[in-house]
Design an enzyme around this catalytic site. Structure first.
Site, short mmCIF file in Angstrom:
data_model
loop_
_atom_site.label_atom_id
_atom_site.label_comp_id
_atom_site.label_asym_id
_atom_site.label_seq_id
_atom_site.Cartn_x
_atom_site.Cartn_y
_atom_site.Cartn_z
N LYS A 13 -80.89 12.76 4.45
CA LYS A 13 -80.61 13.92 3.58
C LYS A 13 -79.90 15.03 4.35
O LYS A 13 -78.91 15.58 3.88
CB LYS A 13 -81.92 14.49 3.02
CG LYS A 13 -82.74 13.54 2.20
CD LYS A 13 -84.02 14.21 1.68
CE LYS A 13 -84.97 14.67 2.76
NZ LYS A 13 -85.56 13.58 3.57
N ARG A 88 -90.19 19.22 -3.03
CA ARG A 88 -90.88 18.04 -2.52
C ARG A 88 -92.10 17.71 -3.37
O ARG A 88 -92.79 16.73 -3.07
CB ARG A 88 -91.33 18.31 -1.08
CG ARG A 88 -90.46 17.65 -0.03
CD ARG A 88 -91.12 17.93 1.30
NE ARG A 88 -90.73 17.04 2.34
CZ ARG A 88 -89.76 17.28 3.21
NH1 ARG A 88 -89.04 18.37 3.13
NH2 ARG A 88 -89.51 16.41 4.17
N ARG A 127 -84.24 9.59 16.22
CA ARG A 127 -83.67 10.91 15.86
C ARG A 127 -83.86 11.90 17.00
O ARG A 127 -84.90 11.96 17.62
CB ARG A 127 -84.34 11.45 14.60
CG ARG A 127 -83.93 12.91 14.32
CD ARG A 127 -84.06 13.30 12.88
NE ARG A 127 -85.42 13.35 12.40
CZ ARG A 127 -85.74 13.67 11.13
NH1 ARG A 127 -84.79 13.95 10.26
NH2 ARG A 127 -87.00 13.69 10.77
N ARG A 160 -88.62 15.43 17.70
CA ARG A 160 -89.56 16.31 17.01
C ARG A 160 -90.98 15.75 17.09
O ARG A 160 -91.17 14.54 16.97
CB ARG A 160 -89.16 16.46 15.53
CG ARG A 160 -88.14 17.53 15.30
CD ARG A 160 -87.51 17.45 13.93
NE ARG A 160 -88.44 17.20 12.83
CZ ARG A 160 -88.06 17.05 11.56
NH1 ARG A 160 -86.78 17.14 11.25
NH2 ARG A 160 -88.94 16.81 10.63
N ARG A 171 -96.15 10.78 6.87
CA ARG A 171 -95.13 11.46 6.08
C ARG A 171 -94.59 10.55 4.99
O ARG A 171 -94.27 11.00 3.90
CB ARG A 171 -94.00 11.95 7.00
CG ARG A 171 -94.48 13.09 7.90
CD ARG A 171 -93.54 13.34 9.04
NE ARG A 171 -92.26 13.83 8.58
CZ ARG A 171 -91.15 13.82 9.32
NH1 ARG A 171 -91.16 13.31 10.52
NH2 ARG A 171 -90.04 14.31 8.83
P1 ADP Z 1 -83.58 13.46 6.69
O1 ADP Z 1 -82.95 14.82 6.62
O2 ADP Z 1 -83.55 12.73 5.39
O3 ADP Z 1 -84.96 13.50 7.28
P2 ADP Z 1 -81.64 12.90 8.84
O4 ADP Z 1 -80.33 13.29 8.22
O5 ADP Z 1 -82.21 13.82 9.84
O6 ADP Z 1 -82.71 12.57 7.67
O7 ADP Z 1 -81.47 11.44 9.46
C1 ADP Z 1 -82.56 10.77 10.10
C2 ADP Z 1 -82.05 10.04 11.35
O8 ADP Z 1 -81.21 8.94 10.95
C3 ADP Z 1 -81.22 10.90 12.27
O9 ADP Z 1 -81.43 10.47 13.61
C4 ADP Z 1 -79.78 10.61 11.85
O10 ADP Z 1 -78.87 10.83 12.91
C5 ADP Z 1 -79.87 9.14 11.45
N1 ADP Z 1 -78.98 8.77 10.34
C6 ADP Z 1 -78.59 9.54 9.28
N2 ADP Z 1 -77.78 8.84 8.44
C7 ADP Z 1 -77.67 7.58 8.97
C8 ADP Z 1 -76.98 6.38 8.56
N3 ADP Z 1 -76.27 6.32 7.42
N4 ADP Z 1 -77.13 5.29 9.35
C9 ADP Z 1 -77.87 5.33 10.49
N5 ADP Z 1 -78.54 6.43 10.93
C10 ADP Z 1 -78.44 7.54 10.19
P1 ADP Z 2 -87.68 15.30 6.99
O1 ADP Z 2 -86.56 15.39 6.02
O2 ADP Z 2 -87.30 14.58 8.22
O3 ADP Z 2 -88.94 14.81 6.39
P2 ADP Z 2 -87.94 18.22 7.02
O4 ADP Z 2 -87.30 18.94 8.13
O5 ADP Z 2 -87.33 18.29 5.67
O6 ADP Z 2 -88.09 16.72 7.51
O7 ADP Z 2 -89.47 18.68 6.88
C1 ADP Z 2 -90.35 18.71 7.98
C2 ADP Z 2 -91.73 19.15 7.51
O8 ADP Z 2 -91.65 20.50 7.00
C3 ADP Z 2 -92.33 18.34 6.37
O9 ADP Z 2 -92.98 17.17 6.83
C4 ADP Z 2 -93.30 19.36 5.76
O10 ADP Z 2 -94.46 19.49 6.54
C5 ADP Z 2 -92.52 20.66 5.88
N1 ADP Z 2 -91.70 20.93 4.68
C6 ADP Z 2 -90.35 21.00 4.59
N2 ADP Z 2 -89.94 21.24 3.33
C7 ADP Z 2 -91.08 21.33 2.58
C8 ADP Z 2 -91.33 21.54 1.20
N3 ADP Z 2 -90.34 21.72 0.29
N4 ADP Z 2 -92.64 21.57 0.79
C9 ADP Z 2 -93.65 21.40 1.66
N5 ADP Z 2 -93.48 21.18 2.96
C10 ADP Z 2 -92.20 21.14 3.44
#
Ligand code: ADP
Ligand code: ADP
Ligand code: ZN
Length: 213
Positions: A13, A88, A127, A160, A171
């Site tokens: 995302k 979320r 990541r 992280r 998660r």
């Molecule tokens: P989210 O915001 O949904 O948690 P991220 O954008 O941070 O996800 O992506 C999660 C991990 O996967 C990161 O290490 C990112 O660099 C990697 N990633 C993102 N898109 C792709 C893809 N299309 N193929 C492989 N790895 C990806």
């Molecule tokens: P990812 O996309 O990799 O799951 P985020 O950076 O979006 O990670 O979120 C990290 C953490 O921050 C989540 O696991 C949650 O604890 C908190 N968080 C982020 N956005 C929200 C939300 N909209 N509602 C509740 N908790 C949130």
């Protein structure tokens, strides 16, 4: 254009939201980034949020909703935005929906980045995040130019705390229980679009751009 990114943690995302923000010149708003910035600066909000984040749990809606509504009310959001990690939960989506309806507005697209659970744990352990500017990398798929260093701001990259495999399992469970129901919520509103998130990030982006056209 107002866009929501949906998908499991690690689905990509954030990666896609940043590209959308750049192409369409709208702000990328990540509630996770806002919480991490608060943790880094030692604010009250940061200390409260950290208790939940470290366990892979969601931060309570009361805290999260206020931050998001304040953010989207800012001047730079008047032409739209891309939300990454919000909403979320169904209550979060309902509050956002009501706030927008009050302004005669609505979400234009909810983009669901679809990646099966099997791929997620592997992605998360690779990541690497920059806690300074929010950039993310992947040690194999999307490496930085210099190992361990952010391309954009030169700060050190970290794994992280909540990307460790034990927490990722939690998660994912939280995602299926509390966030996945949003797919039906936005389908009912006629704005849900699903893309395959398992392909190369450039191909995922191409699929998104063809939806936004
Ligand atoms: P989210 O915001 O949904 O948690 P991220 O954008 O941070 O996800 O992506 C999660 C991990 O996967 C990161 O290490 C990112 O660099 C990697 N990633 C993102 N898109 C792709 C893809 N299309 N193929 C492989 N790895 C990806
Ligand atoms: P990812 O996309 O990799 O799951 P985020 O950076 O979006 O990670 O979120 C990290 C953490 O921050 C989540 O696991 C949650 O604890 C908190 N968080 C982020 N956005 C929200 C939300 N909209 N509602 C509740 N908790 C949130
Ligand atoms: Zn950086």
């Amino acid at each position: 254009m107002k866009i929501i990114m949906l998908g499991a943690p690690g689905a990509g995302k954030g990666t896609q939201a940043k590209m959308i923000a750049e192409k369409y010149q709208i702000p990328h708003i990540s509630t996770g980034d806002i919480f991490r910035a608060n943790i880094k600066n030692g604010t009250q909000l940061g200390m409260e949020a950290k208790k939940y984040m470290d366990q892979g749990l969601l931060v309570p809606d009361e805290l999260t909703v206020k931050i998001l509504l304040d953010r989207v009310a800012q001047e730079d959001c008047k032409n739209g935005y891309v939300l990454d990690g919000f909403p979320r939960t169904i209550p979060q989506a309902e509050v956002l929906d009501k706030a927008l309806a009050g302004l005669g507005e609505a979400i234009d697209y909810a983009i669901n980045v679809d990646v099966p659970d099997e791929n997620i744990v592997r992605r998360m352990s690779g990541r690497r995040a920059c806690l300074s500017c929010g950039a993310t990398y992947h040690v194999e798929h999307i490496p930085p130019r210099q190992e361990g260093v952010c391309d954009h701001c030169g700060q050190a990259l970290v794994l992280r705390d909540d990307d460790k495999p034990e927490t990722v399992q939690n998660r994912l469970k939280v995602y299926h229980e509390q966030t996945q129901p949003l797919i039906d919520f936005y389908t009912a509103k006629g704005v849900l679009r699903t893309v395959d998130g398992t392909v190369d990030m450039k191909d995922v982006f191409e699929a998104i751009v063809s939806i936004l056209k």
